[in-house]
Scaffold this active site. Structure first.
Site, short mmCIF file in Angstrom:
data_model
loop_
_atom_site.label_atom_id
_atom_site.label_comp_id
_atom_site.label_asym_id
_atom_site.label_seq_id
_atom_site.Cartn_x
_atom_site.Cartn_y
_atom_site.Cartn_z
N ASP A 190 0.81 -1.23 0.00
CA ASP A 190 0.00 0.00 0.00
C ASP A 190 0.84 1.27 0.00
O ASP A 190 0.58 2.21 0.75
CB ASP A 190 -0.97 0.01 1.18
CG ASP A 190 -2.07 -1.03 1.07
OD1 ASP A 190 -1.98 -1.88 0.17
OD2 ASP A 190 -3.00 -1.00 1.87
N ASP A 217 -0.71 -4.38 -3.67
CA ASP A 217 -1.69 -3.29 -3.87
C ASP A 217 -1.03 -1.93 -3.72
O ASP A 217 -1.60 -1.02 -3.10
CB ASP A 217 -2.83 -3.43 -2.84
CG ASP A 217 -3.53 -4.77 -2.90
OD1 ASP A 217 -3.51 -5.42 -3.95
OD2 ASP A 217 -4.09 -5.18 -1.86
#
Length: 368
Positions: A190, A217
């Protein structure tokens, strides 16, 4: 299969990927950021200078932001001299038009970083930071610009096995009309959270000649974001089967434009076929978060395999998202039934200008 809301056709990848953009000297940094001295937009001199050695107006970036005027209508330029600034930085909504400009020769010379993760306990004992709260830098002020510097989250996963929620954001954006020029974003899970102030609000961000690295991600959120001429580097997690996902978009269904990668390079030292271009994120299982990603005119390394898109936990299929590619090249730019491709006519509707124009015709493409 939902692909950008269009009928899909197939095209073989033949475009030549863009090289790292050179500066005025003709040089380019190894990570794709532009080398060369910092510049201050339209200003002859910065409005404030940050220097860790005490020779500027401020010794911390946040102190300079705190001293900037509220409600500005033109850029307020903060020059940041070389050094590492270990601090949390927040640009409030009341302070639009702030610009952070690194004055080093390369983006590596100025580093703004912190090391919180989602599961890091707060010092006051009120719980943990959560994903948004882990951000080293949070941008809520519209018309923000950053140039020629590095943002990082230095959370050390190996040193904290007791922390299992390891999302650790380097930069969280929630404002509109943001420009990142020759900026590096470093982290693991992230890294770059490009979001908006609420699900009903569209926020736009433009990333030019940037370098973004991470593993899981590491480009995610519901904002509209264009990455042009960037290097997108997937870090290996040591797996022989799954080394993570580049994107996790949560684009709202009413917004046709999520993430666009154009003239980018997707690189990694992970084994071949072990990285996915993305998976659809549905925050709080929101069925209206139908992620949109287009990778076009880019070079893709062998770390991306024949199935380039992945389902998200909770039963969310990538086939229901809006994922597509167009005119890519490189060993990872495969055309398979699981790699939807846009036709030339379809791709004409998905350009940096169409992504970013909005209702105000924003076009942040000319270099200052």
């Amino acid at each position: 299969m939902a692909v950008l809301g269009l009928v899909v056709g197939g095209l073989a990848p033949t475009a030549t990927a863009a090289a790292a953009a050179p500066d005025a000297t003709g040089e380019a940094a190894p990570d794709g950021t532009r080398a060369g001295p910092g510049h201050h937009g339209g200003h002859g001199r910065p409005d404030a200078t940050v220097s860790a050695d005490g020779r500027g107006d401020f010794t911390s970036v946040q102190a300079a932001i705190d001293a900037a005027p509220a409600g500005a209508t033109e850029p307020w330029v903060i020059a940041v001299r070389p050094g590492e600034y270990r601090e949390l930085v927040k640009v409030p909504a009341a302070k639009p038009f702030l610009a952070l400009v690194g004055t080093g020769r390369t983006a590596q010379d100025v580093v703004i970083a912190y090391d919180n993760a989602n599961g890091t306990p707060k010092p006051d004992g009120t719980g943990t930071y959560g994903t948004s709260g882990s951000a080293s830098v949070t941008v809520d002020g519209a018309d923000f610009t950053a140039r020629n510097l590095t943002f990082a989250n230095l959370f050390d996963e190996a040193a904290h096995p007791e922390i299992t929620n390891r999302q650790a954001v380097a930069v969280l954006t929630r404002a509109d009309r943001l420009v990142f020029d020759g900026v590096r974003f470093l982290g693991n899970q992230d890294t770059l959270y490009v979001n908006s102030s609420s699900a009903a609000v569209v926020a736009r961000a433009y990333f030019r000649d940037c370098y973004v690295e991470g593993d899981v991600d590491f480009v995610f959120g519901r904002a509209t974001a264009v990455f042009e001429g960037c290097e997108i580097r997937s870090l290996t997690r040591g797996s022989t089967t799954n080394n993570g996902y580049v994107t996790a978009p949560s684009t709202m269904i009413a917004n046709p434009f999520g993430f666009l990668f154009t003239r980018c390079r997707f690189t990694s030292d992970a084994p071949a076929g072990t990285v996915f271009l993305g998976r659809p994120w549905h925050p709080s299982n929101d069925p209206d978060a139908i992620g949109q990603v287009l990778v076009r005119d880019s070079w893709i390394g062998a770390h991306v395999g024949a199935p380039a898109w992945s389902d998200f936990s909770g039963g969310w299929s990538w086939r229901d998202a809006r994922f597509a590619e167009h005119h890519n090249r490189g060993p990872g730019a495969l055309v398979t039934p699981d790699r939807p491709q846009l036709t030339r006519a379809e791709a004409a509707a998905f350009t940096p200008r169409t992504y970013l124009a909005g209702d105000d015709g924003w076009a942040p493409f000319r270099r200052s």
